[in-house]
Design a protein around this motif. Structure first.
Motif, PDB file in Angstrom:
ATOM      1  N   PHE A 135      39.318  33.846  48.475  1.00 36.20           N
ATOM      2  CA  PHE A 135      40.731  33.681  48.952  1.00 36.20           C
ATOM      3  C   PHE A 135      41.469  32.571  48.344  1.00 36.20           C
ATOM      4  O   PHE A 135      42.622  32.709  47.920  1.00 36.20           O
ATOM      5  N   MET A 136      40.571  31.301  48.254  1.00 38.88           N
ATOM      6  CA  MET A 136      41.358  30.278  47.668  1.00 38.88           C
ATOM      7  C   MET A 136      41.433  30.555  45.951  1.00 38.88           C
ATOM      8  O   MET A 136      42.419  30.166  45.523  1.00 38.88           O
ATOM      9  N   MET A 137      40.705  31.313  45.294  1.00 37.42           N
ATOM     10  CA  MET A 137      40.879  31.722  44.162  1.00 37.42           C
ATOM     11  C   MET A 137      42.004  32.765  43.939  1.00 37.42           C
ATOM     12  O   MET A 137      42.952  32.203  43.024  1.00 37.42           O
ATOM     13  N   HIS A 138      42.031  33.529  44.867  1.00 38.69           N
ATOM     14  CA  HIS A 138      43.540  34.332  44.714  1.00 38.69           C
ATOM     15  C   HIS A 138      44.531  33.614  44.965  1.00 38.69           C
ATOM     16  O   HIS A 138      45.607  33.747  44.413  1.00 38.69           O
ATOM     17  N   TYR A 139      44.611  32.632  45.867  1.00 39.29           N
ATOM     18  CA  TYR A 139      45.803  31.696  46.212  1.00 39.29           C
ATOM     19  C   TYR A 139      46.187  30.876  45.130  1.00 39.29           C
ATOM     20  O   TYR A 139      47.198  30.528  44.783  1.00 39.29           O
ATOM     21  N   ARG A 140      45.120  30.449  44.184  1.00 36.07           N
ATOM     22  CA  ARG A 140      45.226  29.576  43.012  1.00 36.07           C
ATOM     23  C   ARG A 140      45.722  30.380  41.855  1.00 36.07           C
ATOM     24  O   ARG A 140      46.012  29.990  40.731  1.00 36.07           O
ATOM     25  N   GLY A 141      46.114  31.679  42.029  1.00 35.60           N
ATOM     26  CA  GLY A 141      46.495  32.867  41.142  1.00 35.60           C
ATOM     27  C   GLY A 141      45.617  33.488  40.263  1.00 35.60           C
ATOM     28  O   GLY A 141      45.852  34.240  39.479  1.00 35.60           O
ATOM     29  N   PHE A 142      44.358  33.539  40.548  1.00 35.14           N
ATOM     30  CA  PHE A 142      43.311  34.417  39.813  1.00 35.14           C
ATOM     31  C   PHE A 142      43.571  35.669  40.160  1.00 35.14           C
ATOM     32  O   PHE A 142      43.895  36.118  41.618  1.00 35.14           O
ATOM     33  N   LYS A 143      43.472  36.869  39.302  1.00 33.01           N
ATOM     34  CA  LYS A 143      43.752  38.009  39.594  1.00 33.01           C
ATOM     35  C   LYS A 143      42.401  38.673  40.277  1.00 33.01           C
ATOM     36  O   LYS A 143      41.264  38.067  40.005  1.00 33.01           O
ATOM     37  N   TYR A 144      42.311  39.847  41.010  1.00 32.35           N
ATOM     38  CA  TYR A 144      41.019  40.194  41.543  1.00 32.35           C
ATOM     39  C   TYR A 144      39.852  40.514  40.711  1.00 32.35           C
ATOM     40  O   TYR A 144      38.647  40.127  40.831  1.00 32.35           O
ATOM     41  N   HIS A 145      40.378  41.053  39.295  1.00 34.67           N
ATOM     42  CA  HIS A 145      39.208  41.374  38.501  1.00 34.67           C
ATOM     43  C   HIS A 145      38.628  40.215  38.006  1.00 34.67           C
ATOM     44  O   HIS A 145      37.288  39.968  37.649  1.00 34.67           O
ATOM     45  N   GLU A 146      39.473  38.886  37.906  1.00 29.32           N
ATOM     46  CA  GLU A 146      38.798  37.801  37.522  1.00 29.32           C
ATOM     47  C   GLU A 146      37.821  37.031  38.478  1.00 29.32           C
ATOM     48  O   GLU A 146      36.969  36.692  38.274  1.00 29.32           O
ATOM     49  N   ILE A 147      38.370  37.252  39.552  1.00 28.64           N
ATOM     50  CA  ILE A 147      37.515  36.665  40.841  1.00 28.64           C
ATOM     51  C   ILE A 147      36.276  37.111  40.697  1.00 28.64           C
ATOM     52  O   ILE A 147      35.158  36.923  41.003  1.00 28.64           O
ATOM     53  N   ALA A 148      36.176  38.890  40.635  1.00 34.17           N
ATOM     54  CA  ALA A 148      34.993  39.673  40.664  1.00 34.17           C
ATOM     55  C   ALA A 148      34.100  39.162  39.499  1.00 34.17           C
ATOM     56  O   ALA A 148      32.853  39.205  39.613  1.00 34.17           O
ATOM     57  N   GLU A 149      34.744  38.905  38.422  1.00 34.58           N
ATOM     58  CA  GLU A 149      33.669  38.509  37.243  1.00 34.58           C
ATOM     59  C   GLU A 149      33.066  37.202  37.626  1.00 34.58           C
ATOM     60  O   GLU A 149      31.987  36.878  37.548  1.00 34.58           O
ATOM     61  N   LYS A 150      33.789  36.252  37.992  1.00 39.45           N
ATOM     62  CA  LYS A 150      33.397  34.791  38.205  1.00 39.45           C
ATOM     63  C   LYS A 150      32.305  34.702  39.345  1.00 39.45           C
ATOM     64  O   LYS A 150      31.354  34.060  39.351  1.00 39.45           O
ATOM     65  N   LEU A 151      32.792  35.542  40.434  1.00 39.57           N
ATOM     66  CA  LEU A 151      31.669  35.684  41.569  1.00 39.57           C
ATOM     67  C   LEU A 151      30.558  36.566  41.496  1.00 39.57           C
ATOM     68  O   LEU A 151      29.572  36.595  42.231  1.00 39.57           O
ATOM     69  N   ASP A 152      30.659  37.450  40.533  1.00 32.94           N
ATOM     70  CA  ASP A 152      29.688  38.489  40.049  1.00 32.94           C
ATOM     71  C   ASP A 152      29.563  39.542  41.286  1.00 32.94           C
ATOM     72  O   ASP A 152      28.767  39.707  41.722  1.00 32.94           O
ATOM     73  N   ILE A 153      30.813  40.018  41.747  1.00 30.90           N
ATOM     74  CA  ILE A 153      30.802  40.899  42.956  1.00 30.90           C
ATOM     75  C   ILE A 153      31.933  42.210  42.569  1.00 30.90           C
ATOM     76  O   ILE A 153      32.525  41.756  41.608  1.00 30.90           O
ATOM     77  N   PRO A 154      31.440  43.274  43.196  1.00 41.11           N
ATOM     78  CA  PRO A 154      32.231  44.334  42.775  1.00 41.11           C
ATOM     79  C   PRO A 154      33.859  43.767  43.336  1.00 41.11           C
ATOM     80  O   PRO A 154      34.080  43.133  44.268  1.00 41.11           O
ATOM     81  N   ILE A 155      35.066  44.541  42.373  1.00 49.86           N
ATOM     82  CA  ILE A 155      36.237  44.195  43.012  1.00 49.86           C
ATOM     83  C   ILE A 155      36.672  44.511  44.306  1.00 49.86           C
ATOM     84  O   ILE A 155      37.628  44.189  44.780  1.00 49.86           O
ATOM     85  N   GLY A 156      35.989  45.684  44.959  1.00 46.49           N
ATOM     86  CA  GLY A 156      36.206  46.333  46.053  1.00 46.49           C
ATOM     87  C   GLY A 156      35.892  45.103  47.208  1.00 46.49           C
ATOM     88  O   GLY A 156      36.580  44.785  48.132  1.00 46.49           O
ATOM     89  N   THR A 157      34.841  44.562  46.637  1.00 55.54           N
ATOM     90  CA  THR A 157      34.289  43.250  47.585  1.00 55.54           C
ATOM     91  C   THR A 157      35.242  42.375  47.831  1.00 55.54           C
ATOM     92  O   THR A 157      35.571  41.650  48.899  1.00 55.54           O
TER      93      THR A 157
END
Length: 170
Positions: free
Chosen positions: A125-147
């Motif tokens: 949530f905070m990563m998205h709030y700070r402007g990260f895109k869904y796919h960037e968050i998925a990559e950084k956290l190593d989880i699927p984009i749907g998750t």
């Protein structure tokens, strides 16, 4: 096209309009109201629909125009005209805040609610709030984009419930 055929076509297309209404209003209740207004306008103006043209596009146009009209009406309601010599347009709200104390309390409550989130929801949530895109968050956290999308959705829902005292009532 008979009234029955037109009504059937409207009913069939209504489900495809729902996401657009939600995108415009960003609120389920307002989206339902917009859907209802659109369907009523379409039905009352069915004589203006030219058979053989795209009914779905016609309905989208009605919905978009209804949304814009309602939004402009809401903005005008909150604006008054100053009749002094300068003739300024001033936006006025129902609430006049003399100092920032209320805002400070609100921000404290928001920060507290965010801190109260489980880490599994708070981090995306905070990563998205700070402007990260869904796919960037998925990559950084190593989880699927749907998750990622699901966790952000759940975080928003929890925050909405936790901060229900700030819900706007009209």
């Amino acid at each position: 096209m008979t009234t029955l055929e037109f009504s059937y076509s409207l009913n069939k297309l209504s489900s495809s309009l729902k996401p657009f209404a939600l995108k415009l209003t960003r609120d389920m209740d307002d989206a339902n109201d917009l859907m209802q207004d659109t369907m009523v306008k379409a039905f009352t103006n069915k004589d203006k629909f030219t058979e053989g043209t795209n009914l779905k596009a016609w309905l989208y146009t009605i919905m978009k125009n209804t949304f814009i009209t309602n939004y402009q009406r809401m903005v005008r309601r909150g604006t008054f005209v100053d009749t002094t010599d300068n003739l300024h347009y001033i936006n006025s709200g129902d609430v006049l805040v003399e100092n920032g104390a209320y805002g400070d309390f609100t921000m404290d409550d928001i920060h507290e609610a965010i801190e109260g989130l489980d880490e599994v929801y708070k981090t995306p949530f905070m990563m998205h709030y700070r402007g990260f895109k869904y796919h960037e968050i998925a990559e950084k956290l190593d989880i699927p984009i749907g998750t990622v999308k699901n966790r952000i959705h759940i975080a928003r829902k929890i925050l909405k419930d936790d901060l229900h005292v700030y819900r706007h009532k009209n």
